[in-house]
Design a protein around this motif. Structure first.
Motif, PDB file in Angstrom:
ATOM      1  N   MET A  57      41.842  73.747 -56.776  1.00  0.00           N
ATOM      2  CA  MET A  57      42.001  74.341 -58.097  1.00  0.00           C
ATOM      3  C   MET A  57      42.381  73.266 -59.119  1.00  0.00           C
ATOM      4  SD  MET A  57      44.282  77.583 -59.395  1.00  0.00           S
ATOM      5  CE  MET A  57      43.267  78.848 -58.685  1.00  0.00           C
ATOM      6  N   CYS A  58      43.222  72.324 -58.736  1.00  0.00           N
ATOM      7  CA  CYS A  58      43.600  71.226 -59.637  1.00  0.00           C
ATOM      8  C   CYS A  58      42.377  70.406 -60.022  1.00  0.00           C
ATOM      9  CB  CYS A  58      44.652  70.325 -58.983  1.00  0.00           C
ATOM     10  SG  CYS A  58      46.272  71.090 -58.814  1.00  0.00           S
ATOM     11  N   THR A  59      41.534  70.090 -59.052  1.00  0.00           N
ATOM     12  CA  THR A  59      40.326  69.309 -59.321  1.00  0.00           C
ATOM     13  C   THR A  59      39.382  70.074 -60.237  1.00  0.00           C
ATOM     14  OG1 THR A  59      40.528  68.211 -57.181  1.00  0.00           O
ATOM     15  CG2 THR A  59      38.363  68.134 -58.243  1.00  0.00           C
ATOM     16  N   ILE A  60      39.193  71.348 -59.967  1.00  0.00           N
ATOM     17  CA  ILE A  60      38.305  72.164 -60.799  1.00  0.00           C
ATOM     18  C   ILE A  60      38.852  72.280 -62.218  1.00  0.00           C
ATOM     19  CG2 ILE A  60      37.426  74.519 -61.114  1.00  0.00           C
ATOM     20  CD1 ILE A  60      37.053  74.574 -58.022  1.00  0.00           C
ATOM     21  N   LEU A  61      40.167  72.425 -62.366  1.00  0.00           N
ATOM     22  CA  LEU A  61      40.762  72.468 -63.702  1.00  0.00           C
ATOM     23  C   LEU A  61      40.575  71.140 -64.436  1.00  0.00           C
ATOM     24  CD1 LEU A  61      44.048  74.462 -63.125  1.00  0.00           C
ATOM     25  CD2 LEU A  61      42.207  75.066 -64.690  1.00  0.00           C
ATOM     26  N   ALA A  62      40.649  70.038 -63.715  1.00  0.00           N
ATOM     27  CA  ALA A  62      40.452  68.729 -64.342  1.00  0.00           C
ATOM     28  C   ALA A  62      39.028  68.589 -64.873  1.00  0.00           C
ATOM     29  CB  ALA A  62      40.749  67.612 -63.342  1.00  0.00           C
ATOM     30  N   LEU A  63      38.073  69.170 -64.172  1.00  0.00           N
ATOM     31  CA  LEU A  63      36.671  69.084 -64.593  1.00  0.00           C
ATOM     32  C   LEU A  63      36.294  70.123 -65.638  1.00  0.00           C
ATOM     33  CD1 LEU A  63      35.042  68.546 -61.089  1.00  0.00           C
ATOM     34  CD2 LEU A  63      35.180  66.869 -62.945  1.00  0.00           C
ATOM     35  N   TYR A 117      45.950  67.483 -64.598  1.00  0.00           N
ATOM     36  CA  TYR A 117      46.330  66.067 -64.513  1.00  0.00           C
ATOM     37  C   TYR A 117      46.392  65.624 -63.057  1.00  0.00           C
ATOM     38  CZ  TYR A 117      48.750  61.709 -65.581  1.00  0.00           C
ATOM     39  OH  TYR A 117      49.081  60.398 -65.692  1.00  0.00           O
ATOM     40  N   ARG A 118      46.934  66.487 -62.213  1.00  0.00           N
ATOM     41  CA  ARG A 118      46.976  66.186 -60.772  1.00  0.00           C
ATOM     42  C   ARG A 118      45.559  66.062 -60.228  1.00  0.00           C
ATOM     43  NH1 ARG A 118      49.981  66.744 -55.959  1.00  0.00           N
ATOM     44  NH2 ARG A 118      48.794  67.624 -54.237  1.00  0.00           N
ATOM     45  N   GLY A 119      44.691  66.983 -60.612  1.00  0.00           N
ATOM     46  CA  GLY A 119      43.309  66.952 -60.130  1.00  0.00           C
ATOM     47  C   GLY A 119      42.532  65.752 -60.619  1.00  0.00           C
ATOM     48  N   ALA A 120      42.779  65.320 -61.845  1.00  0.00           N
ATOM     49  CA  ALA A 120      42.071  64.170 -62.406  1.00  0.00           C
ATOM     50  C   ALA A 120      42.485  62.873 -61.734  1.00  0.00           C
ATOM     51  CB  ALA A 120      42.315  64.081 -63.901  1.00  0.00           C
ATOM     52  N   GLY A 121      43.712  62.827 -61.211  1.00  0.00           N
ATOM     53  CA  GLY A 121      44.209  61.607 -60.578  1.00  0.00           C
ATOM     54  C   GLY A 121      44.016  61.587 -59.085  1.00  0.00           C
ATOM     55  N   GLU A 122      43.000  62.338 -58.597  1.00  0.00           N
ATOM     56  CA  GLU A 122      42.742  62.432 -57.159  1.00  0.00           C
ATOM     57  C   GLU A 122      44.008  62.812 -56.389  1.00  0.00           C
ATOM     58  OE1 GLU A 122      40.620  59.040 -55.706  1.00  0.00           O
ATOM     59  OE2 GLU A 122      39.253  59.082 -57.396  1.00  0.00           O
ATOM     60  N   ASN A 123      44.760  63.734 -56.972  1.00  0.00           N
ATOM     61  CA  ASN A 123      45.965  64.302 -56.370  1.00  0.00           C
ATOM     62  C   ASN A 123      47.032  63.249 -56.087  1.00  0.00           C
ATOM     63  OD1 ASN A 123      44.669  66.805 -56.436  1.00  0.00           O
ATOM     64  ND2 ASN A 123      43.674  66.376 -54.504  1.00  0.00           N
ATOM     65  N   ALA A 124      47.073  62.223 -56.941  1.00  0.00           N
ATOM     66  CA  ALA A 124      48.041  61.138 -56.748  1.00  0.00           C
ATOM     67  C   ALA A 124      49.457  61.559 -57.151  1.00  0.00           C
ATOM     68  CB  ALA A 124      47.613  59.919 -57.561  1.00  0.00           C
ATOM     69  N   ILE A 125      49.586  62.587 -57.975  1.00  0.00           N
ATOM     70  CA  ILE A 125      50.900  63.049 -58.393  1.00  0.00           C
ATOM     71  C   ILE A 125      51.486  63.891 -57.265  1.00  0.00           C
ATOM     72  CG2 ILE A 125      52.175  64.413 -60.086  1.00  0.00           C
ATOM     73  CD1 ILE A 125      49.807  63.927 -61.985  1.00  0.00           C
ATOM     74  N   LEU A 144      31.145  73.404 -53.754  1.00  0.00           N
ATOM     75  CA  LEU A 144      31.074  71.941 -53.663  1.00  0.00           C
ATOM     76  C   LEU A 144      30.695  71.315 -54.998  1.00  0.00           C
ATOM     77  CD1 LEU A 144      29.368  71.632 -50.171  1.00  0.00           C
ATOM     78  CD2 LEU A 144      31.760  71.153 -50.737  1.00  0.00           C
ATOM     79  N   LEU A 145      29.764  71.934 -55.696  1.00  0.00           N
ATOM     80  CA  LEU A 145      29.361  71.405 -57.005  1.00  0.00           C
ATOM     81  C   LEU A 145      30.484  71.526 -58.030  1.00  0.00           C
ATOM     82  CD1 LEU A 145      25.700  72.731 -57.107  1.00  0.00           C
ATOM     83  CD2 LEU A 145      26.410  70.340 -56.921  1.00  0.00           C
ATOM     84  N   ALA A 146      31.268  72.611 -57.946  1.00  0.00           N
ATOM     85  CA  ALA A 146      32.389  72.795 -58.877  1.00  0.00           C
ATOM     86  C   ALA A 146      33.455  71.727 -58.687  1.00  0.00           C
ATOM     87  CB  ALA A 146      33.001  74.184 -58.707  1.00  0.00           C
ATOM     88  N   LEU A 147      33.536  71.156 -57.488  1.00  0.00           N
ATOM     89  CA  LEU A 147      34.481  70.076 -57.223  1.00  0.00           C
ATOM     90  C   LEU A 147      33.956  68.721 -57.693  1.00  0.00           C
ATOM     91  CD1 LEU A 147      35.682  71.088 -53.651  1.00  0.00           C
ATOM     92  CD2 LEU A 147      36.996  71.208 -55.774  1.00  0.00           C
ATOM     93  N   GLU A 148      32.680  68.666 -58.065  1.00  0.00           N
ATOM     94  CA  GLU A 148      32.062  67.406 -58.470  1.00  0.00           C
ATOM     95  C   GLU A 148      31.731  67.317 -59.953  1.00  0.00           C
ATOM     96  OE1 GLU A 148      28.542  67.069 -56.101  1.00  0.00           O
ATOM     97  OE2 GLU A 148      29.653  66.998 -54.227  1.00  0.00           O
TER      98      GLU A 148
END
Length: 192
Positions: free
Chosen positions: A114-120, A169-177, A41-45
């Motif tokens: 994984m996309c979100t974690i890569l963005a962070l 990029y997908r993860g940074a955009g809250e999966n908007a792509i 959970l922390l890795a996603l934040e």
């Protein structure tokens, strides 16, 4: 064997023997599983290197003693998380998701995580392990071509970086792509 090493081993063994095994939580999950879930959970934040023992223990609803019963250091806990992450989130499956035709009705939640974690995490061990898998996959795809070893290596690294950048990029955009757009972009990076 040095005297200090021998004494340290004896001390560590005695310390382990004296520590009581932590109890299971009300949900029946053991403390180690709670700690691993808290790291997830922390890795996603936040960036992976900003995760602390205090943050983990607060999220896992356990104390520092319980944390150190299961892990000697924060690095051990993070390493165990990375290993379990790759058991759950096969990098191969995630890369296949963006290489497909993009017609899947809904991307797997693990892929989006994984996309979100890569963005962070634009650097660090997590990104390095994902990149290594992507580079190896690209090398295999190029191995039957008439390219030189240097050309294969260069194209493999470029393709891997491209895939990871698209996922971040997908993860940074809250999966908007949309996944279909990722698949189109990935096809532009064809290796041969």
């Amino acid at each position: 064997m040095r005297q200090t090493d021998r004494l340290r081993r004896i001390f560590d063994a005695e310390r382990q023997a004296c520590m009581a095994r932590p109890k299971k939580s009300a949900e029946g999950k053991d403390a180690r599983r709670n700690i691993m879930d808290a790291i997830w959970l922390l890795a996603l934040e936040m960036p992976f290197d900003k995760i602390t023992v205090q943050g983990i223990t607060q999220r896992a609803a356990c104390n520092r003693t319980t944390f150190y019963y299961h892990f000697e250091t924060i690095e051990d806990a993070k390493s165990a998380f990375i290993d379990s992450f790759f058991e759950q989130a096969s990098t191969e499956a995630c890369l296949s998701t963006i290489e497909g035709d993009g017609t899947a009705p809904e991307p797997p939640a693990v892929f989006d995580s994984m996309c979100t974690i890569l963005a962070l995490n634009q650097s660090g061990e997590l990104r390095h392990r994902i990149k290594s898998t992507a580079v190896e996959r690209a090398r295999k795809a190029l191995s039957s071509t008439k390219l030189s070893d240097v050309q294969i290596e260069l194209r493999s690294v470029l393709a891997a970086e491209g895939a990871l950048s698209m996922m971040a990029y997908r993860g940074a955009g809250e999966n908007a792509i949309e996944l279909g757009e990722l698949a189109k972009a990935r096809r532009c990076l064809r290796l041969t």
